[in-house]
Design an enzyme around this catalytic site. Structure first.
Site, mmCIF file in Angstrom:
data_model
loop_
_atom_site.group_PDB
_atom_site.id
_atom_site.type_symbol
_atom_site.label_atom_id
_atom_site.label_comp_id
_atom_site.label_asym_id
_atom_site.label_seq_id
_atom_site.Cartn_x
_atom_site.Cartn_y
_atom_site.Cartn_z
ATOM 1 N N CYS A 2 0.855 -1.180 0.000
ATOM 2 C CA CYS A 2 0.000 0.000 0.000
ATOM 3 C C CYS A 2 0.888 1.226 0.000
ATOM 4 O O CYS A 2 1.580 1.501 0.977
ATOM 5 C CB CYS A 2 -0.917 0.016 1.221
ATOM 6 N N GLU A 104 -3.467 0.919 -6.533
ATOM 7 C CA GLU A 104 -2.394 0.067 -7.032
ATOM 8 C C GLU A 104 -2.216 0.344 -8.524
ATOM 9 O O GLU A 104 -3.139 0.798 -9.197
ATOM 10 C CB GLU A 104 -2.702 -1.417 -6.824
#
Length: 221
Positions: A2, A104
């Site tokens: 993340c 992402e």
């Protein structure tokens, strides 16, 4: 992993999802409004002190004094509890990051396409985190890290790592100072939301630049 996420709803929304709004806080319905939270910035972090939930702005990154590299931003959930570097944080610095989703990047036709990942029903997310407590004191770049887990069953095509997202019902026990490190391992393993709880869609490459903010960053293109 993340490396960028969104935290845009109000504190009240997140605390309501935990059943905690109004217990120890001043009512705060103002949206946080951060659609592109980047490492190296202060982030609202939920922790427990004196048996009460506390929210503090804490530096996203962890690099102790002897660390001569860039601060780390993630810790692998599979090894954090036993790691020489992260074990003290796991034992005494468990926290939670409020979030509405994370980003992402996937390589597509010679470029990286960003995707926004969020709960299927748009529920608030609670990322497991560890860091340098107490969080109401400044510690330089010894802030917090987001705990990650392996991605499986459909999400691996986006990225092989993802934030460890706790069920709302498990957050208070994760934060509780009386919860043993061994029990915290069980919580991380048994109380994490599965990949099937999430959806994702492509978003604008504007999110590549941290200074860009706004709702358009999470819209499906």
């Amino acid at each position: 992993m993340c490396g960028r996420f969104a935290q845009y709803q109000s504190r009240d929304v997140y605390l309501d999802a935990l059943g905690a709004a109004g217990s120890d806080y001043v009512h705060d319905p103002e949206p946080i409004g951060r659609y592109n939270v980047a490492p190296g910035t202060n982030v609202l972090l939920l922790s427990e002190r004196d048996d009460k939930l506390k929210i503090d702005p804490v530096y996203w990154g962890y690099g102790p004094e002897w660390w001569d590299k860039q601060p780390l931003i993630n810790a692998r959930g599979e090894t954090a509890a036993s790691s020489r570097m992260f074990k003290p944080l796991w034992n005494h610095g468990r926290a939670v990051v409020f979030a509405d989703g994370w980003f992402e990047w996937v390589k597509e036709e010679e470029r990286k396409q960003p995707y926004f990942i969020y709960h299927k029903t748009h529920e608030p997310l609670f990322f497991a985190a560890i860091g340098k407590a107490p969080y109401d004191e400044p510690h330089g770049h010894e802030g917090f890290l987001i705990v990650t887990s392996a991605s499986n069953k459909g999400m691996v095509d986006i990225h092989d790592r993802r934030p460890l997202v706790l069920k709302a019902s498990a957050v208070r026990e994760w934060l509780n100072g009386d919860t043993t490190p061994e029990r915290a391992i069980e919580i991380a393993h048994n109380a994490a939301l599965p990949e099937s709880a999430f959806k994702w869609h492509p978003v604008s490459t504007k999110v590549n630049t941290p200074r860009h903010q706004g709702k358009e960053l999470i819209e499906n293109i």
